[in-house]
Design a protein around this motif. Structure first.
Motif: not given
Lengths: 659, 125
Positions: A225, A228-229, A232, A267, A270-271, A274, A277, A333, A336, A340
């Motif tokens: 996962x 891609x981020x 980017x 998690x 990853x946020x 992203x 990016x 983002x 979240x 978290x």
């Protein structure tokens, strides 16, 4: 708001020649800066018209990029190489005997074929990178193969989640799925429940109560996962796509911190990637006019002097309404992430602030929002935790030495094998940072893009004076800075021009990759002997749950048990020893357990993983847990309930004999 | 490209529609796959299809793919997180209702995309 840094803002006479990027086209490029095609590539098969605008920091993107075709047999051979590497990698991991995993971790048990597979994977990537035609699909395939071989070893070898925290996380998600309730007094996790709410939602909506499979394969899934981020982001940090791919490759080769299990950190990371990016792609530019005030003019001049270019590739230019939607998405983002994880939202603040100050982010209020959200959450939502942990939160504020050297020194303890692994980790971190620094200096000299990556790599270090984060702060900061540091490191070997890097650079990249991959096999899996669990241990825990009545006190000798994945709030879980090296550790006595059990009684579990952790980190003197079992197990009131391959369980009778 | 878009729309729409009954009943494995995919990428994919990252068929469009995929996944997960967390804090925990909400958001965004695409085509004519 102005769109980008700034060919016009500062007086940049020394910078006036077009930056060096994209200008040396060996394989099908075009001279640009003036948008002209050099006309030397009559054998090229395919041409693509590119932007000709020059608004991004004085760098003129290529007017025409020509792609030469690669021969079909080359593509087929490289795809075959990837397939062979994948098959050999999985086969070799399946043949590992977990019992051979010793003090230095998985590397002791890996067969030579594994390293052949790893070498084939590395060779496949660098050869694909060196193809005349840029082939992103094949590069993606090569990176996926590397991810499987290097980062999916735990699920393939053990077939169970690694780290006891994975099991606890499953238990919290299970608790929320069943009850929809939080209990902030039970665990700090409930103060930042976003990730567990997500898992609870998945469990509750699908009826799948056992997410053990998800936790087992999380390292592979999370790394995939991230692809891609990371790509980017790397695309916005580098000057051409091969540099971006090489940056992603280096990230995976040096990502040893092992935070890619089923965790809020994975998690939130990853946020984070992203978010950055997206911001750099859509909202890049100065937040204020750069020519009106002395300060802003001076700032823009300094930035342009340091790095006159901003990578054009990966830039998006959405219509205003779409950009507004993307801004809301970015704010989502942040929300979240804040709900978290405790640390990651605070790491975002300095990164965004420095992006604004260097003309890489034109949303001047976003760093303020990024600060308000986690502070507001800490004070108002996690108030129970905030009020009860003020000394931990602020006790070491400003104590840089304690938060850095102190934490590192504390980790350089334990058995000789473990200390060797820790030193290898420190060496790998230092090596990555040296590579990044050299890459930044070289890029500065050849006037190609580097500043955004350098700012991103350095900004998280602003958290150092805050607090040690349980001794893990440097570990997390390394993770946050790694996507940026990896992109700087590749600037040493991958040229700024479009086209294949050439065989000399490719071989150098292969040597570097081999060195990093070998080190990461040691550093990533160095604690495997205590982080892995066996089905027998999980079965023992299940038997304990079946035996102990709800409300019982359950004690683990060392905090390294695969439990709490169910009945998280139904028992009172205790530990005798935390999983920290304890130089000159005293032997464990029966009194510590008897004290806990004296009123209502308790169950004590000692597993094989606990014994391995105690030996590896020297939490107790050698052989002490066996001695503890033999002596205390024979004490009055102690009854051995289970004695199996996974470990032993005792029941200790309380004075009131309540249980 | 239009071909791809059409099939992605069908796939995302199909998952969003199927997730609604499956959030209440159905075989566990099927529910895990469909609802898992919806939470992982449903609303985000619909959102990314609705958005325009630059001029259509522009040279940067293809290089936007990693960013588009990233936003699709991260925004789906973030929305699922926010919905679930809001339900927990408001003491209205109901996973099936949350999944229905995610499905409706997905279908709404797909409808908006269809409307926008039709408008663009009409404008182009």
């Amino acid at each position: 708001m102005t769109p980008e840094p700034t060919p016009s803002a500062p007086p940049t006479a020394p910078l006036s020649p077009a930056p060096h990027r994209h200008t040396d086209t060996k394989h099908g490029g075009a001279k640009h800066g003036d948008g002209r095609h050099d006309g030397k590539h009559g054998d090229t098969k395919h041409a693509e018209i590119k932007h000709s605008g020059a608004k991004h920091g004085g760098t003129v993107p290529p007017a025409v990029v020509r792609h030469e075709s690669s021969r079909p047999w080359q593509l087929a051979a490289l795809a075959g190489l990837a397939a062979v590497a994948l098959a050999l990698g999985i086969w070799s991991l399946l043949s590992v005997d977990p019992a051979r995993i010793g003090g230095t971790g998985l590397v002791e048990a890996l067969p030579p074929v594994y390293f052949v597979a790893l070498a084939l994977s590395l060779a496949g990537f660098v050869a694909t990178l060196n193809l005349r035609r840029y082939t992103p699909a094949l590069l993606a395939g090569q990176v996926v193969v590397l991810v499987v071989i290097l980062h999916a070893a735990d699920p393939i070898v053990h077939g169970l989640p690694r780290l006891e925290a994975s099991y606890r996380h499953l238990g919290i998600a299970d608790h929320i799925a069943k009850s929809g309730q939080l209990d902030p007094n039970l665990d700090a996790y409930f103060n930042w429940p976003g990730f567990f709410d997500l898992l609870g939602l998945l469990s509750g909506a699908t009826g799948v109560r056992d997410l053990m499979g998800l936790a087992t394969w999380a390292p592979l899934g999370i790394n995939l996962l991230l692809l891609a981020p990371l790509l980017a982001l790397a695309t916005r940090l580098t000057s051409q796509p091969r540099q971006a791919w090489a940056g992603v490759w280096i990230f995976y080769l040096t990502s040893w911190v092992g935070q890619d299990y089923l965790s809020p950190q994975a998690y939130a990371f990853m946020l984070l990637v992203t978010l950055l990016a997206c911001l750099l792609s859509v909202f890049s530019g100065w937040a204020w006019p750069t020519g009106s005030k002395p300060f802003t003019r001076s700032l823009a001049h300094t930035v342009a002097k340091l790095d006159p270019t901003v990578p054009h590739q990966g830039m998006a230019s959405p219509p205003p309404a779409d950009a507004a939607v993307l801004l809301v998405v970015c704010a989502g983002f942040l929300v979240a992430m804040t709900a978290s994880h405790q640390l990651t939202p605070f790491a975002v603040i300095p990164v965004l602030a420095l992006f604004v100050l260097t003309g890489r982010l034109r949303l001047r209020y976003l760093p303020i929002l990024a600060a308000v959200l986690p502070i507001g959450w800490l004070v108002f939502v996690a108030s129970a935790y905030f009020e009860g942990h003020l000394p931990q939160l602020f006790g070491s504020f400003g104590d840089v030495q304690a938060n850095t050297l102190g934490a590192v020194t504390h980790r350089v303890n334990g058995s000789e094998d473990h200390v060797m692994v820790v030193y290898t980790r420190l060496a790998e971190v230092a090596f990555v940072w040296v590579l990044a620094a050299v890459g930044a200096i070289m890029a500065h000299r050849r006037r190609t893009a580097w500043l955004t990556a350098a700012v991103g790599a350095l900004a998280p270090l602003a958290l150092i004076p805050g607090q040690p984060y349980g001794g893990e702060l440097l570990l997390r900061l390394y993770l946050f800075s790694l996507p940026f540091a990896a992109c700087l490191a590749v600037l040493i070997l991958i040229p700024d021009r479009q086209g294949a890097p050439g065989w000399k650079r490719t071989i150098a990249l292969l040597v570097l990759g081999s060195l990093l991959a070998t080190a990461t096999v040691v550093t990533r899996y160095g604690n495997d002997s205590m982080e892995k669990f066996t089905p027998e241990e999980v079965a023992l825990v299940n038997r304990l749950y079946a035996t102990a009545p709800a409300g019982s006190i359950l004690i683990e000798a060392v905090h390294d048990t695969p439990w709490q994945f169910q009945k998280y709030s139904e028992y009172d879980y205790r530990e005798l020893l935390s999983i920290q090296p304890r130089p000159d550790a005293a032997p464990l006595t029966c009194d510590s357990t008897n004290r806990i059990a004296q009123r209502t009684g308790a169950y004590l579990i000692i597993t094989t993983s606990q014994k391995r952790a105690a030996e590896l980190l020297e939490i107790t003197p050698p052989g002490d847990l066996d001695h503890f079992i033999a002596t205390c197990g024979a004490s009055p009131g102690w009854t051995k309930v289970f004695d199996e391959a996974g470990g032993v369980v005792f029941h200790i009778k309380g004075a009131g004999n309540g249980i | 490209m239009a071909f791809d878009r059409k099939y992605v729309t069908y796939a995302v729409g199909g998952i969003a529609v199927a997730a609604i009954p499956l959030s209440f009943f159905g075989p566990e494995g099927l529910r895990l796959v469909v609802i898992g995919l919806l939470m992982l990428a449903g609303p985000g994919t619909a959102l990314v299809m609705l958005l325009r990252f630059g001029p259509p068929d522009g040279p940067e469009t293809r290089s936007m793919l990693p960013l588009a995929v990233s936003i699709a996944v991260a925004s789906s997960l973030a929305l699922s997180t926010v919905v679930a967390t809001a339900m927990v804090f408001s003491r209205t925990w109901s996973p099936p209702v949350a999944v229905c909400l995610l499905s409706l958001v997905t279908l709404g965004l797909l409808a908006l995309d269809a409307k926008r695409t039709r408008g663009s085509l009409a404008g182009a004519r």
